[in-house]
Design a protein around this motif. Sequence first.
Motif, PDB file in Angstrom:
ATOM      1  N   PHE A 130     155.176  52.849  49.061  1.00 52.92           N
ATOM      2  CA  PHE A 130     155.243  52.400  47.482  1.00 52.92           C
ATOM      3  C   PHE A 130     153.550  52.284  47.151  1.00 52.92           C
ATOM      4  CE2 PHE A 130     155.288  48.679  44.664  1.00 52.92           C
ATOM      5  CZ  PHE A 130     155.721  49.344  43.483  1.00 52.92           C
ATOM      6  N   THR A 131     153.088  51.617  48.170  1.00 53.82           N
ATOM      7  CA  THR A 131     151.376  51.534  47.979  1.00 53.82           C
ATOM      8  C   THR A 131     150.763  52.288  49.116  1.00 53.82           C
ATOM      9  OG1 THR A 131     151.376  49.206  49.320  1.00 53.82           O
ATOM     10  CG2 THR A 131     151.423  49.222  46.861  1.00 53.82           C
ATOM     11  N   ASP A 132     149.533  52.561  48.947  1.00 55.55           N
ATOM     12  CA  ASP A 132     148.879  53.448  49.907  1.00 55.55           C
ATOM     13  C   ASP A 132     148.299  52.955  51.193  1.00 55.55           C
ATOM     14  OD1 ASP A 132     149.195  54.804  47.642  1.00 55.55           O
ATOM     15  OD2 ASP A 132     147.126  55.071  46.774  1.00 55.55           O
ATOM     16  N   VAL A 133     147.775  51.844  51.397  1.00 55.36           N
ATOM     17  CA  VAL A 133     147.132  51.545  52.529  1.00 55.36           C
ATOM     18  C   VAL A 133     147.699  50.626  53.560  1.00 55.36           C
ATOM     19  CG1 VAL A 133     144.821  51.282  51.472  1.00 55.36           C
ATOM     20  CG2 VAL A 133     146.217  49.232  51.254  1.00 55.36           C
ATOM     21  N   PRO A 134     148.954  50.032  53.362  1.00 53.48           N
ATOM     22  CA  PRO A 134     149.772  49.475  54.395  1.00 53.48           C
ATOM     23  C   PRO A 134     150.266  50.450  55.590  1.00 53.48           C
ATOM     24  CG  PRO A 134     150.486  48.464  52.345  1.00 53.48           C
ATOM     25  CD  PRO A 134     149.609  49.665  52.141  1.00 53.48           C
ATOM     26  N   GLU A 135     150.433  50.257  56.788  1.00 53.54           N
ATOM     27  CA  GLU A 135     150.970  50.998  57.727  1.00 53.54           C
ATOM     28  C   GLU A 135     152.511  51.515  57.361  1.00 53.54           C
ATOM     29  OE1 GLU A 135     148.967  48.230  58.830  1.00 53.54           O
ATOM     30  OE2 GLU A 135     147.459  49.887  58.485  1.00 53.54           O
ATOM     31  N   MET A 159     158.920  44.186  47.277  1.00 52.41           N
ATOM     32  CA  MET A 159     157.776  44.925  47.716  1.00 52.41           C
ATOM     33  C   MET A 159     157.918  44.459  49.440  1.00 52.41           C
ATOM     34  SD  MET A 159     153.987  45.475  46.625  1.00 52.41           S
ATOM     35  CE  MET A 159     152.695  45.853  47.539  1.00 52.41           C
ATOM     36  N   THR A 216     155.828  45.152  52.941  1.00 51.98           N
ATOM     37  CA  THR A 216     154.642  45.856  53.748  1.00 51.98           C
ATOM     38  C   THR A 216     154.631  45.389  55.156  1.00 51.98           C
ATOM     39  OG1 THR A 216     152.961  44.225  53.475  1.00 51.98           O
ATOM     40  CG2 THR A 216     153.453  46.141  51.681  1.00 51.98           C
ATOM     41  N   GLU A 229     156.323  36.990  56.442  1.00 44.62           N
ATOM     42  CA  GLU A 229     156.189  36.090  55.450  1.00 44.62           C
ATOM     43  C   GLU A 229     156.744  36.567  53.924  1.00 44.62           C
ATOM     44  OE1 GLU A 229     151.694  34.369  56.937  1.00 44.62           O
ATOM     45  OE2 GLU A 229     151.899  35.110  54.932  1.00 44.62           O
ATOM     46  N   GLN A 261     153.062  42.374  61.161  1.00 46.29           N
ATOM     47  CA  GLN A 261     153.302  41.356  60.302  1.00 46.29           C
ATOM     48  C   GLN A 261     153.784  41.732  58.955  1.00 46.29           C
ATOM     49  OE1 GLN A 261     148.852  40.404  60.603  1.00 46.29           O
ATOM     50  NE2 GLN A 261     149.364  38.236  59.866  1.00 46.29           N
ATOM     51  N   ASP A 289     155.287  41.405  55.053  1.00 50.80           N
ATOM     52  CA  ASP A 289     155.119  40.546  53.873  1.00 50.80           C
ATOM     53  C   ASP A 289     156.188  41.193  53.076  1.00 50.80           C
ATOM     54  OD1 ASP A 289     152.627  38.824  54.146  1.00 50.80           O
ATOM     55  OD2 ASP A 289     152.155  40.736  54.684  1.00 50.80           O
ATOM     56  N   CYS A 290     156.963  40.169  52.429  1.00 53.27           N
ATOM     57  CA  CYS A 290     158.065  40.508  51.464  1.00 53.27           C
ATOM     58  C   CYS A 290     157.747  39.728  50.001  1.00 53.27           C
ATOM     59  CB  CYS A 290     159.145  40.067  51.968  1.00 53.27           C
ATOM     60  SG  CYS A 290     159.911  40.983  53.520  1.00 53.27           S
ATOM     61  N   ASP A 291     157.259  40.535  49.105  1.00 58.03           N
ATOM     62  CA  ASP A 291     157.021  39.921  48.111  1.00 58.03           C
ATOM     63  C   ASP A 291     158.001  40.284  46.870  1.00 58.03           C
ATOM     64  OD1 ASP A 291     153.952  39.940  49.574  1.00 58.03           O
ATOM     65  OD2 ASP A 291     154.128  38.069  48.239  1.00 58.03           O
TER      66      ASP A 291
END
Lengths: 248, 248, 248, 248, 248, 248
Positions: free
Chosen positions: F27-32, F45, F47, F69, F120, F122-124
């Motif tokens: 969905f986004t480019d940089v996270p693993e 979202m 990551t 988180e 880590q 992250d759930c936003d």
Amino acid sequence: MLDGQTVIRADGRKVDELRPVRITRHFTDVPEGSVLVECGNTRVMCTATFTAGVPRWRKDSGLGWVTAEYAMLPRATADRTDRESVRGKIGGRTHEISRLIGRCLRGVVDMKALGENQVQIDCDVLQADGGTRTASITGAYVALVDAMRWAEKHKHIRSADRVIKDSVSAVSVGVIDGKPMLDLPYIEDSKAMTDMNVAMTGSGEFIEIQGTAEHRPFNRAELNTLLDLAEKGNKELQAAQQAALAQD
Amino acid sequence: MLDGQTVIRADGRKVDELRPVRITRHFTDVPEGSVLVECGNTRVMCTATFTAGVPRWRKDSGLGWVTAEYAMLPRATADRTDRESVRGKIGGRTHEISRLIGRCLRGVVDMKALGENQVQIDCDVLQADGGTRTASITGAYVALVDAMRWAEKHKHIRSADRVIKDSVSAVSVGVIDGKPMLDLPYIEDSKAMTDMNVAMTGSGEFIEIQGTAEHRPFNRAELNTLLDLAEKGNKELQAAQQAALAQD
Amino acid sequence: MLDGQTVIRADGRKVDELRPVRITRHFTDVPEGSVLVECGNTRVMCTATFTAGVPRWRKDSGLGWVTAEYAMLPRATADRTDRESVRGKIGGRTHEISRLIGRCLRGVVDMKALGENQVQIDCDVLQADGGTRTASITGAYVALVDAMRWAEKHKHIRSADRVIKDSVSAVSVGVIDGKPMLDLPYIEDSKAMTDMNVAMTGSGEFIEIQGTAEHRPFNRAELNTLLDLAEKGNKELQAAQQAALAQD
Amino acid sequence: MLDGQTVIRADGRKVDELRPVRITRHFTDVPEGSVLVECGNTRVMCTATFTAGVPRWRKDSGLGWVTAEYAMLPRATADRTDRESVRGKIGGRTHEISRLIGRCLRGVVDMKALGENQVQIDCDVLQADGGTRTASITGAYVALVDAMRWAEKHKHIRSADRVIKDSVSAVSVGVIDGKPMLDLPYIEDSKAMTDMNVAMTGSGEFIEIQGTAEHRPFNRAELNTLLDLAEKGNKELQAAQQAALAQD
Amino acid sequence: MLDGQTVIRADGRKVDELRPVRITRHFTDVPEGSVLVECGNTRVMCTATFTAGVPRWRKDSGLGWVTAEYAMLPRATADRTDRESVRGKIGGRTHEISRLIGRCLRGVVDMKALGENQVQIDCDVLQADGGTRTASITGAYVALVDAMRWAEKHKHIRSADRVIKDSVSAVSVGVIDGKPMLDLPYIEDSKAMTDMNVAMTGSGEFIEIQGTAEHRPFNRAELNTLLDLAEKGNKELQAAQQAALAQD
Amino acid sequence: MLDGQTVIRADGRKVDELRPVRITRHFTDVPEGSVLVECGNTRVMCTATFTAGVPRWRKDSGLGWVTAEYAMLPRATADRTDRESVRGKIGGRTHEISRLIGRCLRGVVDMKALGENQVQIDCDVLQADGGTRTASITGAYVALVDAMRWAEKHKHIRSADRVIKDSVSAVSVGVIDGKPMLDLPYIEDSKAMTDMNVAMTGSGEFIEIQGTAEHRPFNRAELNTLLDLAEKGNKELQAAQQAALAQD
């Protein structure tokens, strides 16, 4: 007029060329205004929350209020950034940007026409590739207009057009390796000698100029070139805002 | 050239006239640099603390670091302001100004010549009558020079002159009732349509420009007049800095 | 009577001798009371803020309230102390001293004569060389009187003299190398076996006694000698307070 | 000698009489020292935690460290007190008392004999009826001795007796309706004109004297009577400490 | 029916056997309800505070409110745990348990019969040996009943019996080395593959089930065995609650 | 078998029917790992950030660590929720959910195979319409797998398949007006008598069961029906996870 136009940048743009801009309205369902703004790889979700009533210090003034908060999701950046909620305090950069966005929007709002109502702008960066604060301003304006249209439709205000005195957008400019350039992605921003964020109205006036030369001071001539670039960029961003707002 | 010079202000100054400036070095005894700067009724105590070593993220870079913190005493203002230590967090305005002061000073420091040493600037406002952030920059520069002289004398650095690449001062300008004016006291600042803080080097270049038009946008012509005023004001402030630094 | 009077201290004083005291009223312009108190190299700025009305818990009691806050500027000390606002919390020492100052001033105020009004005392240490808490009490009393005179003049209270029941000052005493001494500068304070702060009224009674013997307990005889010294010191401080208050 | 001994107090005690004292060792199982101290209705649980090693600032000094924390359970008091963890910060009173307890215990500890080890004292008030800080000191001493005995048995220190130079206890005294009295319960404490906490060693010397006269100053004669009462009370408390420590 | 009953545990119990339970009412004097609950070595002090009135968001609803806070004293555990007040924030585990206790008690309270009154439950762990959250629920119920009896007696509510719709207790169950077991002490809890806390009403229904299998998932059959064990344990705990409440 | 299947819900679903699920990878480019999971109108979202190394307490264990988180954007909800960064502390609900997500993912990770590396999560929540915590778990699993594939590809781990022992998903079930139902949107969730979140592995075992009956207790039969519904829902969610992970 701008002497650097033959330089080609890493992403193939000319020095006075914006990154591709995309503005998606109604990105989420519930906010009065909800916009996803994309400037190149930078993506910011901007929502506008309309609430009847104003903070205590503004009561019985007959005037409204507009405020903004900016934040980054932890993995908006290449390295994960700790959440400010976890650290228990908001950093200086976040404060600085939130205040900037608020001022820019208030600069085009007629507080009397808004009446004793409040708009809270939230700009959450999903992905950061330079220019997140300027993209936030550009997107927040569109969310603000949507919230005003909603408020007009729901009879909270008389007229959205009277509240919104003018449009506002913002863009970054900077001097990289001695060359003034428009709309810096992260890779350019991080080596800029001078870095400037310029917010302008649709009628071509300035709302905010923030120029910083931590690495090398700039002279009056450079400043003038940077302002020319910013003017060009903002005009194009305002065209994108108007195009987005024309659809429904 | 400046068209507003016949206007007389509440305090009797001409539109392009600074308030009286006083710079007292060695205001307190222990800091490496300690300066009281007074611009009209605004009084700021600026200290510079020299420490060998740099923060962890800067280690083994061969480079130094300069940082700044700004704060107001509770009764610097007409109404008492609650202490940020009591509220448990630093406000956005304080953060914004601390960061501004830091950037301005770093803009004239050669970090390589400073070596792996740190300077911490503290600007505490004893009395506030407009222009506290610009007075802080002007005073902090003098405290910084004193700290560098101390460091040279104590063999922490080779040469103060090589660390300090140029001088820096700052002044506010603004448009009041349509008239551009130099160095705004609180009463003018609070009714300014446009408000700009300009930090410049001794060689006449810009380090920071922060212009805000929350109340009425400004055009390119007004911007140019404001920059002319700021240039004039900064030159005079730099003369005062040099005069103070010449005494010993 | 005091057996240690032939000892000569590092700064040339006798064991029962105060450091030079200087009390400057109207040190800044806007507070209702603003005093700079200097005891040797210790310098504290004390302001008194008068506000009509009392905190919620005191409403409709017919009584006033006096409270105090103490803080150190970062470079008041030889090594820089981090700001409590930056650390996000107030340390135990600061709390302890703020509460002490408040109690001492409340000890000489007739809360009924003050009526439902509040006085907030702020003591900010510009330079610390021992005895900052006692200097704060001594200076704050003068600022409090000035604020009461202001309040009488502006018809907020009937009579300053009726609010202020007595004067109050404070001084430190301690046992250094077995010798009881008056008014300790930092260098003595840091090697004191026993350390005591004594606040007394103009009529020679005690408001606060805080004696601490972290390093070596003290006996009743030593206590009596320390109290004699404190009595002498406070009488002299009260003379300085009266002299300062007599000028206008 | 004490002239007030014919006054009978609300709880039937004479003016120089302590409330019943009970000291329960090994109140909980895991801490190195765990004591429940009861002074009338005041009940405090005191634990002593022994840890090898000292805080960073004390490393390589060859010296140990003793520190204390005091807190009230929410319903220790007639009205529920909000938890400081929930409010997110520690109040001034808590800070003040924690520091007092720490100083008193350090006053009887030979830091060299303790070696580079740390003792953390925790005093948690289960029920508060006046004198919680003095009861904490009295109980904490017993917990400290138990922790030292544990440390001696486990070869962390050479000798508990060499670490503990003397015993320490504390008691409150005050002037109620003009009468000096020993060991004030809440109902007396809240109407005391003068209130004093006195910590003394087993050999009859003072470690801490904290006298406060927020409501009415006190003179030297009253002070002496209060100190006599405190001396009597502390002797009896020390007898109770020794009795408790003699059992095993 | 439960296949593990021949296994003997470290403390000699059978797999379906509770640790000894002790419930002491009126543990402290002032709270409306004050209970010490002991489950084996786990000891929790539970108080119930009755206050007329409800939080703002609940006003004019005709309904009451019950809330709970849980905390551990620093030396409840083998290693000392830092105070959350000192760290300045409440940890996730504390929050989680406080919320659990609140929900369990609200599950048996008729908010209408309680009227616009609030009960605040405080559970402070004096000694922790596993099962502190379930012991807290079991003890808090008894404190709640006492507070309701107090409120009935003082005419704040019509009838304690109508407010308390049912009783509630809680117990932990878990799978250790493949064996389902009842009421885990710390040593078992720390090696449980699956860990479940079950709160049940006196009429045998569930209020909360929280099962966690961080170390090894569990299947439906294991779940059923665990629920059987929990049912048995809760029945016995409820008998202990009733026995305690029958005494007066 | 499920007796409520003829009830039709507000959104037209049957009682045992999931809302439409959509899983967008990258969905986004940089996270693993970066996943947008949509369950009806709920959008989260997720990551996954891979970092070499583990927190200090886990060093030299040879084991990895996974943590999570959870947070809501301010306008994810119909009414704007204040940012936890602005309030300066994380609320209990946020803590509770973050911990739940972490436990669920750790339940399917082989920490030895992960080695001393950390993930880590992250759930936003961009938009909240019930079931945000269960959607977070479902989405986070996919992001975790992507991060493991990335780590395998970049040679940080030997094999993603060996780290991920099983899949995990979660779904909510509840009793509404006496009817057990699967996958509750906000409108149903808010009137549920009983509410349960169930996380299960791909092999059909339980990782977490959290059932709450604040409003009406539930019996064993209802529990069994709810678990049947959860089993059905989780199977379908796992199919969606596998389908998403099959694409590349």
